[in-house]
Write a protein that holds these residues in place. Structure first.
Motif, short mmCIF file in Angstrom:
data_model
loop_
_atom_site.label_atom_id
_atom_site.label_comp_id
_atom_site.label_asym_id
_atom_site.label_seq_id
_atom_site.Cartn_x
_atom_site.Cartn_y
_atom_site.Cartn_z
N ILE A 161 -8.94 4.47 -18.99
CA ILE A 161 -9.43 5.82 -19.26
C ILE A 161 -10.26 5.84 -20.54
CG2 ILE A 161 -8.69 8.16 -19.86
CD1 ILE A 161 -6.27 7.69 -18.02
N ALA A 162 -9.77 5.16 -21.58
CA ALA A 162 -10.50 5.12 -22.85
C ALA A 162 -11.88 4.49 -22.68
CB ALA A 162 -9.70 4.34 -23.89
N SER A 163 -11.95 3.46 -21.85
CA SER A 163 -13.22 2.74 -21.68
C SER A 163 -14.31 3.61 -21.08
CB SER A 163 -13.01 1.51 -20.79
OG SER A 163 -12.80 1.87 -19.43
N GLY A 177 -6.65 -3.24 -24.72
CA GLY A 177 -6.56 -4.34 -23.77
C GLY A 177 -5.45 -4.20 -22.75
N SER A 178 -4.79 -5.32 -22.44
CA SER A 178 -3.81 -5.41 -21.36
C SER A 178 -4.46 -4.99 -20.04
CB SER A 178 -2.58 -4.53 -21.65
OG SER A 178 -1.54 -4.80 -20.73
N ILE A 179 -5.66 -5.54 -19.79
CA ILE A 179 -6.44 -5.19 -18.61
C ILE A 179 -5.92 -6.01 -17.43
CG2 ILE A 179 -8.76 -5.08 -17.63
CD1 ILE A 179 -9.77 -5.04 -20.59
N GLY A 180 -4.93 -5.47 -16.77
CA GLY A 180 -4.30 -6.17 -15.66
C GLY A 180 -3.39 -5.25 -14.89
N THR A 239 -14.43 -2.22 -13.58
CA THR A 239 -14.56 -0.88 -14.16
C THR A 239 -14.77 -0.96 -15.66
OG1 THR A 239 -13.18 0.12 -12.43
CG2 THR A 239 -13.39 1.33 -14.49
N VAL A 240 -13.97 -1.77 -16.34
CA VAL A 240 -14.11 -1.92 -17.78
C VAL A 240 -15.47 -2.54 -18.13
CG1 VAL A 240 -13.24 -3.14 -19.82
CG2 VAL A 240 -11.64 -2.03 -18.25
N ALA A 241 -15.88 -3.54 -17.35
CA ALA A 241 -17.17 -4.18 -17.61
C ALA A 241 -18.31 -3.18 -17.50
CB ALA A 241 -17.36 -5.32 -16.62
N ARG A 242 -18.27 -2.33 -16.48
CA ARG A 242 -19.29 -1.30 -16.33
C ARG A 242 -19.26 -0.31 -17.49
NH1 ARG A 242 -17.86 3.34 -12.27
NH2 ARG A 242 -16.48 3.69 -14.06
N ARG A 244 -18.02 -0.56 -20.50
CA ARG A 244 -18.27 -1.09 -21.85
C ARG A 244 -19.53 -1.95 -21.92
NH1 ARG A 244 -16.62 1.29 -25.88
NH2 ARG A 244 -16.70 -0.66 -27.06
N SER A 245 -20.25 -2.08 -20.82
CA SER A 245 -21.49 -2.86 -20.77
C SER A 245 -21.27 -4.30 -21.23
CB SER A 245 -22.57 -2.19 -21.64
OG SER A 245 -22.88 -0.92 -21.14
N ILE A 246 -20.23 -4.92 -20.70
CA ILE A 246 -19.98 -6.34 -20.95
C ILE A 246 -19.78 -7.03 -19.61
CG2 ILE A 246 -19.00 -6.05 -23.25
CD1 ILE A 246 -16.26 -6.02 -22.12
N LYS A 247 -19.84 -8.34 -19.60
CA LYS A 247 -19.75 -9.08 -18.35
C LYS A 247 -18.34 -9.00 -17.78
CE LYS A 247 -23.34 -12.49 -19.41
NZ LYS A 247 -23.62 -13.95 -19.60
#
Length: 287
Positions: A161-163, A177-180, A239-242, A244-247
């Motif tokens: 949600i924060a991302s 973190g704890s992206i899982g 979702t996080v990659a999109r 936060r604009s990271i790979k």
């Protein structure tokens, strides 16, 4: 009325995006109330004494909408996150995605609101509803400034949600973190057998009730459950990659690691290290 069966249904045999340590505490709490404390280690039970609010059987507080301070709507995202709580505010150590969504959409359309702050302090929660909410917040970028102010941490589903916000600030001692995704299967067969209870599953369809706590988990069932968890984990990383604009490969490479303070900024999971009051003051200064 006890809410234990409802909580158990949301925790066991269903995917959740939550810190494992928090999951152990909640599981230990349920074990104590259900009389199967011996199933879990003592450490979890000691941690329970500090987190008993989650299972408090209390009356619901009256629903309240978000607060507006100097033109900024403050939406709380605290405690364990669940799909449907039925209230606009956190209740009994939980926050509902339904309440967050209603408050967020109302703030977007509120002429007195110039910006939105997601006031986050959560270990995560249910997968169900999480990514739809994150998508809704992400798609609203550009309408009004959306800041995620961590007070103190945003892990797992809370980080999803924060991302979605335009900007994330984290305190020095806060975490990201704890992206899982995890799924805890409970096998009660031995405990029931020792109690003289035999449960016979009568089913139509080979996969009906697969993963039931009343049967041992087969290898095939485990493989299918793992496939589902992998798919949800990939969705989380993408979702996080999109957002936060990271790979996406970079996010997967974190392997659900957590980051403290500035380490989260270095990993591009946050934009700045700031105390919540400083982050709020910075937002006000930008309006």
């Amino acid at each position: 009325m006890s809410r234990l069966p409802h909580l158990a249904q949301r925790l066991f045999n269903t995917p959740i995006a939550i810190q494992p340590q928090k999951a152990e505490i909640v599981v230990a709490a349920l074990a104590d109330r259900l009389g199967v404390t011996h199933m879990f280690r003592d450490g979890s039970m000691r941690a329970l004494s500090q987190s008993s609010m989650l299972l408090a059987d209390e009356d619901r507080a009256p629903d309240r909408a978000y607060q507006v301070v100097a033109g900024v709507a403050i939406i709380p995202v605290t405690g364990t996150l669940v799909q449907k709580l039925g209230t606009l505010r956190p209740f009994s150590g939980m926050t509902g995605y339904d309440g967050i969504r209603i408050n967020f959409l109302a703030a977007l359309n509120d002429p007195d609101v110039e910006a939105i702050v997601l006031d986050i302090d959560s270990p995560g929660g249910e997968v169900a509803g999480c990514f739809d909410l994150a998508d809704a917040i992400y798609s609203a970028r550009g309408q009004k400034p959306i800041h995620a102010v961590l007070n103190e941490s945003a892990y797992s589903a809370a980080y999803a949600i924060a991302s979605a916000a335009d900007r994330i600030t984290v305190p020095r001692t806060g975490g990201t973190g704890s992206i899982g995704v995890i799924c805890m299967h409970v096998d009660l067969t031995k405990a029931l057998s020792e109690s003289g209870v035999v449960v016979t599953m009568i089913r139509y369809g080979a996969y009906k009730a697969e993963g039931s706590e009343f049967e041992a988990l087969s290898k095939d069932a485990l493989a299918r459950m793992q496939a589902d968890i992998d798919e949800m984990g990939e969705l989380f990383c993408d979702t996080v990659a999109r957002n936060r604009s990271i790979k996406a490969s970079t996010v997967r490479g974190f392997e659900a690691r957590t980051f403290l303070g500035a380490s989260g900024v270095d990993a591009k999971l946050a934009d700045a290290v700031a105390a919540p009051d400083a982050a709020f003051a910075e937002l006000l200064g930008s309006l």
